[in-house]
Design a protein around this motif. Sequence first.
Motif, PDB file in Angstrom:
ATOM      1  N   ALA A  41       7.073  -6.481  -7.631  1.00  0.00           N
ATOM      2  CA  ALA A  41       7.304  -6.316  -6.135  1.00  0.00           C
ATOM      3  C   ALA A  41       5.993  -6.031  -5.414  1.00  0.00           C
ATOM      4  O   ALA A  41       5.076  -5.537  -6.213  1.00  0.00           O
ATOM      5  N   GLY A  42       6.066  -6.392  -4.332  1.00  0.00           N
ATOM      6  CA  GLY A  42       4.883  -6.172  -3.285  1.00  0.00           C
ATOM      7  C   GLY A  42       5.221  -4.837  -2.599  1.00  0.00           C
ATOM      8  O   GLY A  42       5.674  -3.881  -3.197  1.00  0.00           O
ATOM      9  N   GLY A  43       4.689  -4.804  -1.411  1.00  0.00           N
ATOM     10  CA  GLY A  43       4.812  -3.589  -0.611  1.00  0.00           C
ATOM     11  C   GLY A  43       3.987  -2.437  -0.807  1.00  0.00           C
ATOM     12  O   GLY A  43       3.100  -2.746  -1.560  1.00  0.00           O
ATOM     13  N   ARG A  44       4.171  -1.259  -0.501  1.00  0.00           N
ATOM     14  CA  ARG A  44       3.163  -0.138  -0.683  1.00  0.00           C
ATOM     15  C   ARG A  44       3.494   0.647  -1.957  1.00  0.00           C
ATOM     16  O   ARG A  44       2.703   1.527  -2.343  1.00  0.00           O
ATOM     17  N   THR A  45       4.686   0.533  -2.589  1.00  0.00           N
ATOM     18  CA  THR A  45       4.866   1.508  -3.579  1.00  0.00           C
ATOM     19  C   THR A  45       4.348   1.018  -4.989  1.00  0.00           C
ATOM     20  O   THR A  45       3.584   1.919  -5.627  1.00  0.00           O
ATOM     21  N   THR A  46       4.328  -0.262  -5.265  1.00  0.00           N
ATOM     22  CA  THR A  46       3.810  -0.696  -6.556  1.00  0.00           C
ATOM     23  C   THR A  46       2.219  -0.744  -6.527  1.00  0.00           C
ATOM     24  O   THR A  46       1.872  -0.738  -7.970  1.00  0.00           O
ATOM     25  N   THR A  68       8.382 -10.733  -7.229  1.00  0.00           N
ATOM     26  CA  THR A  68       9.775 -10.621  -7.088  1.00  0.00           C
ATOM     27  C   THR A  68      10.079 -11.393  -5.762  1.00  0.00           C
ATOM     28  O   THR A  68      11.267 -11.867  -5.630  1.00  0.00           O
ATOM     29  N   ASP A  69       9.042 -11.476  -4.779  1.00  0.00           N
ATOM     30  CA  ASP A  69       9.369 -11.818  -3.459  1.00  0.00           C
ATOM     31  C   ASP A  69       8.316 -12.042  -2.674  1.00  0.00           C
ATOM     32  O   ASP A  69       7.009 -11.575  -3.129  1.00  0.00           O
ATOM     33  N   GLU A  70       8.201 -13.211  -1.995  1.00  0.00           N
ATOM     34  CA  GLU A  70       7.022 -13.528  -1.092  1.00  0.00           C
ATOM     35  C   GLU A  70       7.412 -13.906   0.320  1.00  0.00           C
ATOM     36  O   GLU A  70       8.452 -14.143   0.880  1.00  0.00           O
ATOM     37  N   ARG A  71       6.292 -13.728   1.090  1.00  0.00           N
ATOM     38  CA  ARG A  71       6.273 -13.644   2.671  1.00  0.00           C
ATOM     39  C   ARG A  71       5.655 -15.079   2.802  1.00  0.00           C
ATOM     40  O   ARG A  71       4.979 -15.814   2.027  1.00  0.00           O
ATOM     41  N   TRP A  72       6.353 -15.731   3.768  1.00  0.00           N
ATOM     42  CA  TRP A  72       6.055 -17.310   4.092  1.00  0.00           C
ATOM     43  C   TRP A  72       4.772 -17.348   4.996  1.00  0.00           C
ATOM     44  O   TRP A  72       4.537 -17.508   6.128  1.00  0.00           O
ATOM     45  N   GLY A 136      17.392  -0.318   2.310  1.00  0.00           N
ATOM     46  CA  GLY A 136      18.061  -0.533   1.024  1.00  0.00           C
ATOM     47  C   GLY A 136      17.640  -2.115   0.530  1.00  0.00           C
ATOM     48  O   GLY A 136      18.396  -2.501  -0.346  1.00  0.00           O
ATOM     49  N   HIS A 137      16.653  -2.701   1.138  1.00  0.00           N
ATOM     50  CA  HIS A 137      16.447  -4.006   0.521  1.00  0.00           C
ATOM     51  C   HIS A 137      15.682  -3.877  -0.565  1.00  0.00           C
ATOM     52  O   HIS A 137      14.871  -2.881  -0.817  1.00  0.00           O
ATOM     53  N   PHE A 138      15.759  -4.725  -1.737  1.00  0.00           N
ATOM     54  CA  PHE A 138      14.840  -4.865  -2.800  1.00  0.00           C
ATOM     55  C   PHE A 138      14.450  -6.487  -2.825  1.00  0.00           C
ATOM     56  O   PHE A 138      15.154  -7.294  -2.177  1.00  0.00           O
ATOM     57  N   PRO A 175       9.485 -14.563   7.595  1.00  0.00           N
ATOM     58  CA  PRO A 175      10.311 -15.201   6.748  1.00  0.00           C
ATOM     59  C   PRO A 175      10.147 -14.921   5.238  1.00  0.00           C
ATOM     60  O   PRO A 175       8.857 -14.980   5.128  1.00  0.00           O
ATOM     61  N   ARG A 176      10.950 -15.019   4.431  1.00  0.00           N
ATOM     62  CA  ARG A 176      10.535 -14.679   3.006  1.00  0.00           C
ATOM     63  C   ARG A 176      11.125 -15.637   2.139  1.00  0.00           C
ATOM     64  O   ARG A 176      12.059 -16.467   2.328  1.00  0.00           O
ATOM     65  N   ILE A 177      10.370 -15.625   0.827  1.00  0.00           N
ATOM     66  CA  ILE A 177      11.221 -16.206  -0.250  1.00  0.00           C
ATOM     67  C   ILE A 177      11.533 -15.011  -1.441  1.00  0.00           C
ATOM     68  O   ILE A 177      10.640 -14.288  -1.513  1.00  0.00           O
ATOM     69  N   GLU A 198      13.503  10.188   2.349  1.00  0.00           N
ATOM     70  CA  GLU A 198      14.451   9.355   3.023  1.00  0.00           C
ATOM     71  C   GLU A 198      14.863   8.271   2.141  1.00  0.00           C
ATOM     72  O   GLU A 198      16.192   7.892   2.114  1.00  0.00           O
ATOM     73  N   LYS A 199      14.109   7.457   1.377  1.00  0.00           N
ATOM     74  CA  LYS A 199      14.569   6.286   0.506  1.00  0.00           C
ATOM     75  C   LYS A 199      15.388   7.083  -0.489  1.00  0.00           C
ATOM     76  O   LYS A 199      16.272   6.266  -1.232  1.00  0.00           O
ATOM     77  N   HIS A 200      15.054   8.231  -0.877  1.00  0.00           N
ATOM     78  CA  HIS A 200      15.979   8.710  -2.153  1.00  0.00           C
ATOM     79  C   HIS A 200      17.288   8.967  -1.376  1.00  0.00           C
ATOM     80  O   HIS A 200      18.400   8.697  -2.424  1.00  0.00           O
TER      81      HIS A 200
HETATM   82  O1  LIG Z   1       8.772  -6.247   1.821  1.00  0.00           O
HETATM   83  C1  LIG Z   1       8.855  -5.738   0.711  1.00  0.00           C
HETATM   84  O2  LIG Z   1       9.416  -4.564   0.649  1.00  0.00           O
HETATM   85  C2  LIG Z   1       9.908  -4.031  -0.695  1.00  0.00           C
HETATM   86  C3  LIG Z   1       9.586  -2.661  -0.465  1.00  0.00           C
HETATM   87  O3  LIG Z   1       8.296  -2.113  -0.011  1.00  0.00           O
HETATM   88  P1  LIG Z   1       7.904  -0.777   0.227  1.00  0.00           P
HETATM   89  O4  LIG Z   1       6.371  -0.906   0.794  1.00  0.00           O
HETATM   90  O5  LIG Z   1       8.668   0.179   1.079  1.00  0.00           O
HETATM   91  O6  LIG Z   1       7.373  -0.014  -1.431  1.00  0.00           O
HETATM   92  C4  LIG Z   1       8.849  -4.634  -1.711  1.00  0.00           C
HETATM   93  O7  LIG Z   1       9.533  -3.928  -2.982  1.00  0.00           O
HETATM   94  C5  LIG Z   1       9.061  -5.957  -1.597  1.00  0.00           C
HETATM   95  O8  LIG Z   1       8.347  -6.750  -2.728  1.00  0.00           O
HETATM   96  C6  LIG Z   1       8.263  -6.326  -0.159  1.00  0.00           C
HETATM   97  O9  LIG Z   1       8.043  -7.652  -0.223  1.00  0.00           O
END
Ligand SMILES: O=C1O[C@H](COP(=O)(O)O)[C@@H](O)[C@H](O)[C@H]1O
Length: 234
Positions: A41-46, A68-72, A136-138, A175-177, A198-200
């Motif tokens: 995954a991308g985002g800030r957690t990984t 796992t996913d990508e931004r367009w 709640g998105h993944f 938009p995403r893939i 909050e996420k928990h």
């Molecule tokens: O947009 C996205 O969000 C999820 C969660 O990201 P986070 O910054 O809240 O950890 C991420 O897993 C996904 O890969 C990313 O494209």
Amino acid sequence: MPWTETRHANAEALAAAVATRLSAMLDEAIAARGAATLALAGGRTTPPILRHLAAESRDGSKLTILPTDERWVPAVHADCNLRQLRESFAGVDGVRWVALVPERPRGKADAAFANAMLATVDAAFDACLLGMGGDGHFGSLFPGAANLDEALDPGSADAAMAIVPDPMPAAGPHPRISLSLARLLHSRQIILAVTGNEKHTVLARAMRENDPMHLPIAALLHAAGSHVEIHWSL
Ligand SMILES: O=C1O[C@H](COP(=O)(O)O)[C@@H](O)[C@H](O)[C@H]1O
């Protein structure tokens, strides 16, 4: 219960522990099959997790890594997940990187490129590392997306789908893939890393209530036959 939960003292401890788990999964895959495929995954957690993993200076020539996913967005864009993953692994040579979006995407988001690329990747990912948004998105499986139902169908034959988040998230408003739930479940090991109270709370709700149209992560947690290793910290 189709998941296990480990609480860590803080985000730094979580990053180190998850990197150790991923490292063990990769070692096992390489010992068994000579190579390993990782969906991340991308985002800030990984990124902190991946920097720990990369510091173990693995021989990258045995690794295939894909988001796992990508931004367009173009490959050089600040919001490109693959760009961010590659940065986390800077110094690890020889990795085969698999993109889900063309280098310079044009027009409407379209999953044809991603599906062609995914056809070149081994059937089962050895490890899949997911994060979760506060909604709640993944991956990029967002509540409110018009085709969410389809993307969460565990029987879907589509490995990747174009997703238009509605509303657009503040972080990465594109938009995403996204890999579909069916493709993500085709992983030997799945880790979900979540930080923050909050996420928990959102995660705990998804554990209790299987309502994926409101909290897509519930579909992953409650999928038949799945086992998700959850790591969380405040
Ligand atoms: O947009 C996205 O969000 C999820 C969660 O990201 P986070 O910054 O809240 O950890 C991420 O897993 C996904 O890969 C990313 O494209």
